[in-house]
Structure formats: structure tokens, C-alpha cells
Design a protein around this motif. Structure first.
Motif, PDB file in Angstrom:
ATOM      1  N   ILE A  14       0.838  -1.188   0.000  1.00 23.87           N
ATOM      2  CA  ILE A  14       0.000   0.000   0.000  1.00 23.87           C
ATOM      3  C   ILE A  14       0.878   1.244   0.000  1.00 23.87           C
ATOM      4  O   ILE A  14       1.747   1.394   0.862  1.00 23.87           O
ATOM      5  N   ASN A  15       0.641   2.114  -0.958  1.00 17.12           N
ATOM      6  CA  ASN A  15       1.346   3.406  -1.033  1.00 17.12           C
ATOM      7  C   ASN A  15       2.861   3.272  -0.927  1.00 17.12           C
ATOM      8  O   ASN A  15       3.510   4.009  -0.192  1.00 17.12           O
ATOM      9  N   GLY A  16       3.412   2.300  -1.629  1.00 17.31           N
ATOM     10  CA  GLY A  16       4.863   2.149  -1.676  1.00 17.31           C
ATOM     11  C   GLY A  16       5.491   1.450  -0.487  1.00 17.31           C
ATOM     12  O   GLY A  16       6.710   1.401  -0.378  1.00 17.31           O
ATOM     13  N   GLN A  17       4.663   0.930   0.425  1.00 18.08           N
ATOM     14  CA  GLN A  17       5.191   0.208   1.579  1.00 18.08           C
ATOM     15  C   GLN A  17       4.430  -1.102   1.767  1.00 18.08           C
ATOM     16  O   GLN A  17       3.321  -1.265   1.272  1.00 18.08           O
ATOM     17  N   TRP A  18       5.046  -2.003   2.503  1.00 15.11           N
ATOM     18  CA  TRP A  18       4.420  -3.288   2.824  1.00 15.11           C
ATOM     19  C   TRP A  18       3.794  -3.204   4.200  1.00 15.11           C
ATOM     20  O   TRP A  18       4.461  -2.863   5.175  1.00 15.11           O
ATOM     21  N   LEU A  19       2.510  -3.484   4.272  1.00 21.93           N
ATOM     22  CA  LEU A  19       1.751  -3.450   5.512  1.00 21.93           C
ATOM     23  C   LEU A  19       1.500  -4.874   5.988  1.00 21.93           C
ATOM     24  O   LEU A  19       1.001  -5.704   5.224  1.00 21.93           O
ATOM     25  N   VAL A  20       1.879  -5.152   7.233  1.00 21.26           N
ATOM     26  CA  VAL A  20       1.548  -6.443   7.842  1.00 21.26           C
ATOM     27  C   VAL A  20       0.414  -6.158   8.827  1.00 21.26           C
ATOM     28  O   VAL A  20       0.567  -5.365   9.750  1.00 21.26           O
ATOM     29  N   ARG A  21      -0.718  -6.795   8.584  1.00 24.91           N
ATOM     30  CA  ARG A  21      -1.936  -6.602   9.386  1.00 24.91           C
ATOM     31  C   ARG A  21      -2.129  -7.851  10.237  1.00 24.91           C
ATOM     32  O   ARG A  21      -2.220  -8.957   9.709  1.00 24.91           O
ATOM     33  N   VAL A  22      -2.172  -7.677  11.560  1.00 23.71           N
ATOM     34  CA  VAL A  22      -2.297  -8.801  12.481  1.00 23.71           C
ATOM     35  C   VAL A  22      -3.582  -8.627  13.290  1.00 23.71           C
ATOM     36  O   VAL A  22      -3.781  -7.589  13.932  1.00 23.71           O
ATOM     37  N   VAL A  23      -4.460  -9.628  13.225  1.00 23.37           N
ATOM     38  CA  VAL A  23      -5.654  -9.653  14.066  1.00 23.37           C
ATOM     39  C   VAL A  23      -5.435 -10.746  15.100  1.00 23.37           C
ATOM     40  O   VAL A  23      -5.165 -11.894  14.745  1.00 23.37           O
ATOM     41  N   GLU A  24      -5.518 -10.354  16.377  1.00 24.78           N
ATOM     42  CA  GLU A  24      -5.316 -11.299  17.475  1.00 24.78           C
ATOM     43  C   GLU A  24      -6.355 -11.024  18.556  1.00 24.78           C
ATOM     44  O   GLU A  24      -6.400  -9.926  19.111  1.00 24.78           O
ATOM     45  N   GLY A  25      -7.192 -12.010  18.807  1.00 24.68           N
ATOM     46  CA  GLY A  25      -8.198 -11.869  19.855  1.00 24.68           C
ATOM     47  C   GLY A  25      -9.133 -10.691  19.635  1.00 24.68           C
ATOM     48  O   GLY A  25      -9.537 -10.038  20.585  1.00 24.68           O
ATOM     49  N   GLY A  26      -9.454 -10.407  18.373  1.00 27.23           N
ATOM     50  CA  GLY A  26     -10.355  -9.304  18.065  1.00 27.23           C
ATOM     51  C   GLY A  26      -9.691  -7.939  18.016  1.00 27.23           C
ATOM     52  O   GLY A  26     -10.350  -6.939  17.793  1.00 27.23           O
ATOM     53  N   ARG A  27      -8.384  -7.890  18.216  1.00 30.42           N
ATOM     54  CA  ARG A  27      -7.654  -6.615  18.172  1.00 30.42           C
ATOM     55  C   ARG A  27      -6.779  -6.562  16.921  1.00 30.42           C
ATOM     56  O   ARG A  27      -6.160  -7.553  16.548  1.00 30.42           O
ATOM     57  N   LEU A  28      -6.735  -5.386  16.335  1.00 32.93           N
ATOM     58  CA  LEU A  28      -5.985  -5.166  15.110  1.00 32.93           C
ATOM     59  C   LEU A  28      -4.700  -4.399  15.410  1.00 32.93           C
ATOM     60  O   LEU A  28      -4.707  -3.406  16.138  1.00 32.93           O
ATOM     61  N   ALA A  29      -3.594  -4.876  14.850  1.00 33.78           N
ATOM     62  CA  ALA A  29      -2.319  -4.169  14.919  1.00 33.78           C
ATOM     63  C   ALA A  29      -1.704  -4.209  13.522  1.00 33.78           C
ATOM     64  O   ALA A  29      -2.021  -5.094  12.724  1.00 33.78           O
ATOM     65  N   HIS A  30      -0.862  -3.251  13.223  1.00 37.66           N
ATOM     66  CA  HIS A  30      -0.191  -3.275  11.928  1.00 37.66           C
ATOM     67  C   HIS A  30       1.221  -2.732  12.056  1.00 37.66           C
ATOM     68  O   HIS A  30       1.542  -1.999  12.981  1.00 37.66           O
ATOM     69  N   GLN A  31       2.035  -3.142  11.101  1.00 33.91           N
ATOM     70  CA  GLN A  31       3.443  -2.739  11.056  1.00 33.91           C
ATOM     71  C   GLN A  31       3.785  -2.466   9.602  1.00 33.91           C
ATOM     72  O   GLN A  31       3.417  -3.241   8.723  1.00 33.91           O
ATOM     73  N   LEU A  32       4.473  -1.372   9.331  1.00 33.31           N
ATOM     74  CA  LEU A  32       4.886  -1.023   7.971  1.00 33.31           C
ATOM     75  C   LEU A  32       6.351  -1.357   7.739  1.00 33.31           C
ATOM     76  O   LEU A  32       7.187  -1.196   8.630  1.00 33.31           O
ATOM     77  N   PHE A  33       6.643  -1.809   6.514  1.00 31.31           N
ATOM     78  CA  PHE A  33       8.007  -2.152   6.107  1.00 31.31           C
ATOM     79  C   PHE A  33       8.273  -1.570   4.727  1.00 31.31           C
ATOM     80  O   PHE A  33       7.369  -1.493   3.897  1.00 31.31           O
ATOM     81  N   ASN A  34       9.507  -1.218   4.470  1.00 30.65           N
ATOM     82  CA  ASN A  34       9.911  -0.768   3.140  1.00 30.65           C
ATOM     83  C   ASN A  34      10.385  -1.926   2.277  1.00 30.65           C
ATOM     84  O   ASN A  34      10.399  -1.816   1.057  1.00 30.65           O
ATOM     85  N   ILE A  35      10.782  -3.020   2.916  1.00 28.96           N
ATOM     86  CA  ILE A  35      11.346  -4.169   2.195  1.00 28.96           C
ATOM     87  C   ILE A  35      10.413  -5.357   2.328  1.00 28.96           C
ATOM     88  O   ILE A  35      10.047  -5.764   3.443  1.00 28.96           O
ATOM     89  N   HIS A  36      10.018  -5.909   1.181  1.00 23.43           N
ATOM     90  CA  HIS A  36       9.059  -7.014   1.141  1.00 23.43           C
ATOM     91  C   HIS A  36       9.528  -8.216   1.957  1.00 23.43           C
ATOM     92  O   HIS A  36       8.751  -8.787   2.730  1.00 23.43           O
ATOM     93  N   ALA A  37      10.772  -8.600   1.823  1.00 23.74           N
ATOM     94  CA  ALA A  37      11.285  -9.774   2.537  1.00 23.74           C
ATOM     95  C   ALA A  37      11.186  -9.593   4.050  1.00 23.74           C
ATOM     96  O   ALA A  37      10.883 -10.549   4.780  1.00 23.74           O
ATOM     97  N   GLU A  38      11.417  -8.388   4.531  1.00 22.91           N
ATOM     98  CA  GLU A  38      11.303  -8.120   5.969  1.00 22.91           C
ATOM     99  C   GLU A  38       9.855  -8.222   6.427  1.00 22.91           C
ATOM    100  O   GLU A  38       9.567  -8.760   7.506  1.00 22.91           O
TER     101      GLU A  38
END
Length: 64
Positions: A14-38
Motif C-alpha cells: 500500500i502506497n509504496g510500503q508493505w503493511l503487515v496486518r495482524v488480528v489477534e483476539g479481536g484486536r488489530l495491529a499493523h506494522q509497515l516495512f519498506n522491504i518485502h522480505a522483511e
């Protein structure tokens, strides 16, 4: 909060970055990365931590 959604881990570009979206126990967290492998490595660690199956390896297709 993402009520009713099962635990999951997803990777999206999304928008030039890789977003990792984590849903755990009904809660949403996300982390952005510039490198796909990471982003993929982080997502795989989260899947393992949550006891989710590994994401199948993609063959061919689009890669950024």
C-alpha cells in the motif's frame, strides 16, 4: 477492534510500503516495512506465534 474476525496475518502493498496486518483476539495491529522480505519474515513470525498455518509460497505472479 475487529470483533468476530478470526486471528489472522496478512501482507499488503500500500502506497509504496508493505503493511503487515495482524488480528489477534479481536484486536488489530499493523506494522509497515519498506522491504518485502522483511515484511514477509515478520508476518511468518507472527503466524508462528499465533499458531496459524504458514502462508503458501507463491510461484510467479507479481513481486515488488
Amino acid at each position: 477492534m475487529v470483533a468476530g474476525e478470526p486471528d489472522s496475518v496478512r501482507v499488503k502493498f500500500i502506497n509504496g510500503q508493505w503493511l503487515v496486518r495482524v488480528v489477534e483476539g479481536g484486536r488489530l495491529a499493523h506494522q509497515l516495512f519498506n522491504i518485502h522480505a522483511e515484511a514477509e519474515a515478520f508476518a511468518e513470525e507472527e503466524r508462528h506465534r499465533l499458531g496459524l498455518p504458514a502462508e503458501p509460497k507463491r510461484r510467479g505472479g507479481r513481486r515488488r
